[in-house]
Scaffold this motif. Structure first.
Motif, PDB file in Angstrom:
ATOM      1  N   SER A  44       0.833  -1.193   0.000  1.00 52.15           N
ATOM      2  CA  SER A  44       0.000   0.000   0.000  1.00 52.15           C
ATOM      3  C   SER A  44       0.871   1.248   0.000  1.00 52.15           C
ATOM      4  O   SER A  44       2.078   1.197   0.226  1.00 52.15           O
ATOM      5  N   GLU A  45       0.229   2.388  -0.242  1.00 54.05           N
ATOM      6  CA  GLU A  45       0.937   3.669  -0.248  1.00 54.05           C
ATOM      7  C   GLU A  45       1.310   4.095   1.167  1.00 54.05           C
ATOM      8  O   GLU A  45       2.235   4.875   1.366  1.00 54.05           O
ATOM      9  N   THR A  46       0.544   3.573   2.115  1.00 51.42           N
ATOM     10  CA  THR A  46       0.660   4.021   3.496  1.00 51.42           C
ATOM     11  C   THR A  46       1.644   3.157   4.274  1.00 51.42           C
ATOM     12  O   THR A  46       1.656   1.939   4.124  1.00 51.42           O
ATOM     13  N   ALA A  47       2.428   3.786   5.107  1.00 48.88           N
ATOM     14  CA  ALA A  47       3.316   3.031   5.990  1.00 48.88           C
ATOM     15  C   ALA A  47       2.484   2.230   6.989  1.00 48.88           C
ATOM     16  O   ALA A  47       1.362   2.606   7.327  1.00 48.88           O
ATOM     17  N   ASP A  48       3.018   1.111   7.422  1.00 46.71           N
ATOM     18  CA  ASP A  48       2.349   0.339   8.469  1.00 46.71           C
ATOM     19  C   ASP A  48       3.394  -0.009   9.532  1.00 46.71           C
ATOM     20  O   ASP A  48       4.591   0.077   9.284  1.00 46.71           O
ATOM     21  N   THR A  49       2.898  -0.364  10.709  1.00 46.44           N
ATOM     22  CA  THR A  49       3.783  -0.588  11.847  1.00 46.44           C
ATOM     23  C   THR A  49       3.497  -1.933  12.491  1.00 46.44           C
ATOM     24  O   THR A  49       2.358  -2.214  12.855  1.00 46.44           O
ATOM     25  N   LEU A  50       4.520  -2.765  12.593  1.00 39.82           N
ATOM     26  CA  LEU A  50       4.406  -4.014  13.348  1.00 39.82           C
ATOM     27  C   LEU A  50       4.778  -3.703  14.791  1.00 39.82           C
ATOM     28  O   LEU A  50       5.885  -3.222  15.061  1.00 39.82           O
ATOM     29  N   TYR A  51       3.851  -3.947  15.719  1.00 39.47           N
ATOM     30  CA  TYR A  51       4.136  -3.551  17.109  1.00 39.47           C
ATOM     31  C   TYR A  51       4.000  -4.682  18.118  1.00 39.47           C
ATOM     32  O   TYR A  51       4.340  -4.505  19.288  1.00 39.47           O
ATOM     33  N   GLN A  52       3.512  -5.841  17.668  1.00 43.22           N
ATOM     34  CA  GLN A  52       3.380  -6.941  18.628  1.00 43.22           C
ATOM     35  C   GLN A  52       3.322  -8.272  17.887  1.00 43.22           C
ATOM     36  O   GLN A  52       2.780  -8.355  16.790  1.00 43.22           O
ATOM     37  N   VAL A  53       3.893  -9.298  18.498  1.00 46.26           N
ATOM     38  CA  VAL A  53       3.830 -10.650  17.943  1.00 46.26           C
ATOM     39  C   VAL A  53       3.437 -11.587  19.076  1.00 46.26           C
ATOM     40  O   VAL A  53       4.000 -11.524  20.170  1.00 46.26           O
ATOM     41  N   ASP A  54       2.443 -12.424  18.815  1.00 45.43           N
ATOM     42  CA  ASP A  54       1.994 -13.401  19.811  1.00 45.43           C
ATOM     43  C   ASP A  54       2.337 -14.811  19.365  1.00 45.43           C
ATOM     44  O   ASP A  54       2.297 -15.114  18.171  1.00 45.43           O
TER      45      ASP A  54
END
Ligand SMILES: [Cu+2]
Length: 135
Positions: A44-54
């Motif tokens: 996508s054009e928008t940045a995304d953020t990975l903030y947690q992994v379970d």
């Protein structure tokens, strides 16, 4: 599922904005630690953020980065990683990785583990990683 929703779903399938490629982890033993790696593709054009992994495999799961200070190499926890729009981010040995601490069981070569990745924009993505020795 309502018929209207079903029709909308066919006409406008949800876009795969974030894709996870080649998830793998290192074999390890119960009570020890190991690391999970994968490539995040952001279409996508928008940045995304990975903030947690379970994960059910470990008592504690953190996002780590590797750093060097002079001759010393170390790793430390970070709160998130940002994947820029139309870009990819690679978690790999010697760089960012997902740290699995206090494993609840042995992870042997070929074992599979399920993980839930939490992204700010995209929400949850479930992945299955296979254990293999580093190539
Ligand atoms: Cu680490």
């Amino acid at each position: 599922m309502s018929i209207l929703f079903a029709i909308l779903f066919v006409l406008f399938p949800p876009e795969d904005k974030i894709k996870i490629k080649d998830p793998w982890m290192r074999p390890s033993s119960e009570k020890m630690a190991t690391a999970l790696y994968f490539v995040i593709e952001n279409k996508s054009e928008t940045a995304d953020t990975l903030y947690q992994v379970d994960s059910d495999l470990a008592e504690k799961v953190e996002i780590h980065e590797t750093y060097s200070e002079g001759e010393m190499m170390g790793m430390r926890k970070v709160d998130y990683v940002v994947i820029a729009g139309n870009n990819s981010f690679e978690l790999k040995p010697g760089a960012h990785h997902i740290m699995l601490m206090k494993l609840k069981k042995d992870i042997k070569d070929g074992d599979e583990g399920e993980f839930v990745l939490h992204f700010k924009q995209t929400g949850e993505i479930k992945i299955t990683a296979t254990a293999k020795k580093q190539n």
